[in-house]
Design a protein around this motif. Sequence first.
Motif, PDB file in Angstrom:
ATOM      1  N   ILE A 147       0.888  -0.988  -0.068  1.00  0.00           N
ATOM      2  CA  ILE A 147       0.025  -0.044   0.174  1.00  0.00           C
ATOM      3  C   ILE A 147       0.982   1.397   0.141  1.00  0.00           C
ATOM      4  O   ILE A 147       1.949   1.292   1.040  1.00  0.00           O
ATOM      5  N   ALA A 148       0.643   2.162  -0.917  1.00  0.00           N
ATOM      6  CA  ALA A 148       1.418   3.401  -0.992  1.00  0.00           C
ATOM      7  C   ALA A 148       0.862   4.335   0.121  1.00  0.00           C
ATOM      8  O   ALA A 148      -0.098   4.249   0.607  1.00  0.00           O
ATOM      9  N   GLY A 149       2.000   5.151   0.681  1.00  0.00           N
ATOM     10  CA  GLY A 149       1.807   6.304   1.431  1.00  0.00           C
ATOM     11  C   GLY A 149       2.884   7.054   1.493  1.00  0.00           C
ATOM     12  O   GLY A 149       3.707   7.287   0.577  1.00  0.00           O
ATOM     13  N   SER A 150       2.844   8.006   2.551  1.00  0.00           N
ATOM     14  CA  SER A 150       3.785   9.067   2.612  1.00  0.00           C
ATOM     15  C   SER A 150       4.061   9.385   4.347  1.00  0.00           C
ATOM     16  O   SER A 150       3.194   9.162   5.118  1.00  0.00           O
ATOM     17  N   VAL A 151       5.288   9.887   4.453  1.00  0.00           N
ATOM     18  CA  VAL A 151       5.827   9.957   5.792  1.00  0.00           C
ATOM     19  C   VAL A 151       5.084  11.416   6.469  1.00  0.00           C
ATOM     20  O   VAL A 151       5.094  12.573   5.566  1.00  0.00           O
ATOM     21  N   LEU A 152       4.540  11.163   7.304  1.00  0.00           N
ATOM     22  CA  LEU A 152       3.438  12.385   7.895  1.00  0.00           C
ATOM     23  C   LEU A 152       4.305  13.079   8.780  1.00  0.00           C
ATOM     24  O   LEU A 152       4.460  14.271   8.799  1.00  0.00           O
ATOM     25  N   ARG A 153       5.055  12.227   9.866  1.00  0.00           N
ATOM     26  CA  ARG A 153       5.962  13.048  11.015  1.00  0.00           C
ATOM     27  C   ARG A 153       6.832  12.316  11.718  1.00  0.00           C
ATOM     28  O   ARG A 153       6.625  11.031  11.522  1.00  0.00           O
ATOM     29  N   LEU A 154       7.783  12.725  12.121  1.00  0.00           N
ATOM     30  CA  LEU A 154       8.668  11.877  12.929  1.00  0.00           C
ATOM     31  C   LEU A 154       8.611  12.073  14.459  1.00  0.00           C
ATOM     32  O   LEU A 154       8.115  12.990  14.818  1.00  0.00           O
ATOM     33  N   GLY A 155       8.816  11.210  15.117  1.00  0.00           N
ATOM     34  CA  GLY A 155       8.752  11.294  16.643  1.00  0.00           C
ATOM     35  C   GLY A 155      10.362  11.934  17.017  1.00  0.00           C
ATOM     36  O   GLY A 155      11.247  11.996  16.320  1.00  0.00           O
ATOM     37  N   ARG A 156      10.203  12.622  18.366  1.00  0.00           N
ATOM     38  CA  ARG A 156      11.027  13.267  18.836  1.00  0.00           C
ATOM     39  C   ARG A 156      12.030  12.810  20.107  1.00  0.00           C
ATOM     40  O   ARG A 156      12.354  13.332  20.872  1.00  0.00           O
ATOM     41  N   GLU A 157      11.559  11.345  20.097  1.00  0.00           N
ATOM     42  CA  GLU A 157      12.147  10.657  21.353  1.00  0.00           C
ATOM     43  C   GLU A 157      12.699   9.335  20.918  1.00  0.00           C
ATOM     44  O   GLU A 157      12.159   8.698  19.915  1.00  0.00           O
ATOM     45  N   VAL A 158      13.844   8.815  21.363  1.00  0.00           N
ATOM     46  CA  VAL A 158      14.381   7.556  20.953  1.00  0.00           C
ATOM     47  C   VAL A 158      14.186   6.749  22.222  1.00  0.00           C
ATOM     48  O   VAL A 158      14.595   7.199  23.240  1.00  0.00           O
ATOM     49  N   ASP A 159      13.775   5.501  21.856  1.00  0.00           N
ATOM     50  CA  ASP A 159      13.900   4.674  22.969  1.00  0.00           C
ATOM     51  C   ASP A 159      15.066   4.538  23.530  1.00  0.00           C
ATOM     52  O   ASP A 159      16.214   4.158  23.042  1.00  0.00           O
ATOM     53  N   ASN A 160      15.186   4.503  24.999  1.00  0.00           N
ATOM     54  CA  ASN A 160      16.481   4.253  25.743  1.00  0.00           C
ATOM     55  C   ASN A 160      16.982   2.753  25.655  1.00  0.00           C
ATOM     56  O   ASN A 160      18.310   2.405  25.786  1.00  0.00           O
ATOM     57  N   GLU A 161      16.294   1.673  25.418  1.00  0.00           N
ATOM     58  CA  GLU A 161      16.842   0.316  25.405  1.00  0.00           C
ATOM     59  C   GLU A 161      17.070   0.123  23.848  1.00  0.00           C
ATOM     60  O   GLU A 161      17.880  -0.468  23.428  1.00  0.00           O
ATOM     61  N   THR A 162      16.013   0.100  22.980  1.00  0.00           N
ATOM     62  CA  THR A 162      16.304  -0.224  21.756  1.00  0.00           C
ATOM     63  C   THR A 162      17.059   0.815  20.661  1.00  0.00           C
ATOM     64  O   THR A 162      17.165   0.516  19.671  1.00  0.00           O
ATOM     65  N   ARG A 163      17.003   1.989  21.136  1.00  0.00           N
ATOM     66  CA  ARG A 163      17.660   3.039  20.412  1.00  0.00           C
ATOM     67  C   ARG A 163      16.776   3.104  19.196  1.00  0.00           C
ATOM     68  O   ARG A 163      17.584   3.367  18.079  1.00  0.00           O
ATOM     69  N   GLU A 164      15.522   3.047  19.156  1.00  0.00           N
ATOM     70  CA  GLU A 164      14.854   3.444  17.939  1.00  0.00           C
ATOM     71  C   GLU A 164      14.013   4.523  18.172  1.00  0.00           C
ATOM     72  O   GLU A 164      13.505   5.034  19.271  1.00  0.00           O
ATOM     73  N   PHE A 165      13.758   5.084  17.167  1.00  0.00           N
ATOM     74  CA  PHE A 165      12.666   6.328  16.943  1.00  0.00           C
ATOM     75  C   PHE A 165      11.452   6.020  16.207  1.00  0.00           C
ATOM     76  O   PHE A 165      11.356   4.891  15.247  1.00  0.00           O
ATOM     77  N   THR A 166      10.396   6.649  16.316  1.00  0.00           N
ATOM     78  CA  THR A 166       9.214   6.393  15.445  1.00  0.00           C
ATOM     79  C   THR A 166       9.050   7.406  14.228  1.00  0.00           C
ATOM     80  O   THR A 166       9.312   8.608  14.459  1.00  0.00           O
ATOM     81  N   ALA A 167       8.197   6.873  13.272  1.00  0.00           N
ATOM     82  CA  ALA A 167       7.807   7.827  12.098  1.00  0.00           C
ATOM     83  C   ALA A 167       6.332   7.535  11.762  1.00  0.00           C
ATOM     84  O   ALA A 167       6.235   6.327  11.509  1.00  0.00           O
ATOM     85  N   ASP A 168       5.399   8.244  11.676  1.00  0.00           N
ATOM     86  CA  ASP A 168       4.099   7.883  11.349  1.00  0.00           C
ATOM     87  C   ASP A 168       3.964   8.227   9.785  1.00  0.00           C
ATOM     88  O   ASP A 168       4.255   9.048   9.308  1.00  0.00           O
ATOM     89  N   ILE A 169       3.293   7.087   9.059  1.00  0.00           N
ATOM     90  CA  ILE A 169       3.085   7.172   7.621  1.00  0.00           C
ATOM     91  C   ILE A 169       1.746   7.066   7.464  1.00  0.00           C
ATOM     92  O   ILE A 169       0.931   6.242   8.011  1.00  0.00           O
ATOM     93  N   THR A 170       1.071   7.857   6.607  1.00  0.00           N
ATOM     94  CA  THR A 170      -0.030   7.826   6.308  1.00  0.00           C
ATOM     95  C   THR A 170      -0.402   7.006   5.008  1.00  0.00           C
ATOM     96  O   THR A 170       0.294   7.457   3.953  1.00  0.00           O
ATOM     97  N   PRO A 171      -1.041   6.210   5.128  1.00  0.00           N
ATOM     98  CA  PRO A 171      -1.544   5.029   3.919  1.00  0.00           C
ATOM     99  C   PRO A 171      -2.511   5.881   2.866  1.00  0.00           C
ATOM    100  O   PRO A 171      -3.604   6.628   3.526  1.00  0.00           O
ATOM    101  N   LYS A 172      -2.102   5.829   1.816  1.00  0.00           N
ATOM    102  CA  LYS A 172      -3.151   6.450   0.872  1.00  0.00           C
ATOM    103  C   LYS A 172      -4.742   5.692   0.704  1.00  0.00           C
ATOM    104  O   LYS A 172      -5.689   6.301   0.470  1.00  0.00           O
ATOM    105  N   THR A 173      -4.333   4.514   0.896  1.00  0.00           N
ATOM    106  CA  THR A 173      -5.837   3.655   1.025  1.00  0.00           C
ATOM    107  C   THR A 173      -5.527   2.586   2.027  1.00  0.00           C
ATOM    108  O   THR A 173      -4.444   2.440   2.579  1.00  0.00           O
ATOM    109  N   LEU A 174      -6.784   2.053   2.643  1.00  0.00           N
ATOM    110  CA  LEU A 174      -6.744   1.140   3.846  1.00  0.00           C
ATOM    111  C   LEU A 174      -7.188  -0.004   3.102  1.00  0.00           C
ATOM    112  O   LEU A 174      -8.075  -0.387   2.294  1.00  0.00           O
TER     113      LEU A 174
END
Length: 467
Positions: free
Chosen positions: A347-374
Amino acid sequence: MTNSGRASRLDTIPTAAAGGGAAAPSTPSLEAERALHFLPQARERLPGHVPAAPEPEHKTLPAEKDATAPAGGRGLVSRRPPSRPRNPRRRAFGAVIVMFLVAGAVVGVRYGWPRVAEHYPILPQALAVEISGPAILDAINQTSVAATIPGRIVTLPVDRNDVVKAGDVIATIKSDDLERQLAAAEASVESANLAVRQAEAEMRSADAAQQNAQESHDRLQKLVSSGTVTQASYDAGLATLRKAVAEHAAAEAAVARAEAEHKAAISNADVQRTYLDDAVVRAPIDGVIVSRSRNAGDVVSVGTAIVSIVDPKSIVMSARFDESAIASIHPGQDAALVFPSRPDAAIAGSVLRLGREVDNETREFTADITPKTLPTNWALGQRGRAMITIETKDNVLAAPSELLSRRDGQAGLWVASHGRAHWRPVTLGEVGDGRVEIRDGLQPGEILLKRDRLFEGMRVHPPSATS
């Protein structure tokens, strides 16, 4: 006496019967058989007899017994001559010949028999570089609809997957007490309104009395100056004026108090009306009901969740990426979303926003992606995978990721050379669109192989070719 004489005499010895000393009648054949039975024992008793070497034991087969035994009697014991010893060298040589033949057949089948393998020519082409990460279906605009008053649910006309608009009735809570309280509050408002009217009437009366006292005071003041009336009359008129002014002030205060009580009664009625309105639970937003945790007849308290509503327009895939990729992701970049339920339908989509916190254990951050269809069927918390295109590289050699194999940690590919399969180590680069960049180890135009099982030197041909 000679041995032959003794033997001839022994041949004529009759055998005793089993029951006594009388000689049993016998036929010549039986006598001969008995003589042969006792003959070896008699020979052993002769002087100078040398025992013969024992012959090898030979087991008489049943067929041999049947062939030598006469019908109805015991046959003579026949002895089969010993078999000729076999040559062990000849047996070993034959085994070696068989082993060489089998090994030759195995080698011929393994390396000489062609197998079908899919052929993939590798040529320079564009590669969309992607980074991927696990994702979970989530929604930005979602709410839990809860009861704001205690009571029993009377009606609950909605269910999961129902589409609702803001203001639609979700549930109705029993509200007999609230209705009575509202009626009492409204009666208080009416009573306070009458009190205001009465206070206003009394103030008008006090106002008239004050005006009359003022006019009387003014006349007396003129008359006392001229000596027409006495000072006592003037003082009495002045006292009457002062009393009228005080009564007028009291009347004004009574009006103000009555008006305040009226406002309080109205406010109380509004509160009771609000409580009564809260007995009807309504949808706060447009959306889809994703869960219903209560049924008609359940008793709820303040804050008890009844349903959850999600706005489908606010649904996103919340993906996780390593913090090293945070500089490569920007809002608006193209993305692709894949769900395990349909791994072949991205399913095609686009990046909506990025998280501004990094998990202290996994060292990962989040990014919200909006799908064009569901998808036709979706659920919050559904797992998937997000791929974000960060750049496009031209004229690179890229191989399908499924063709890669590893030996001792070294990545490599199976390559067809002169009709045979050879494993070749390669150096990998960027990844994207199910392919991986080959930076070293391959030349343009070479043929990659795909087969469930490949080995070095295997003879291969494409599916359309014949062996």
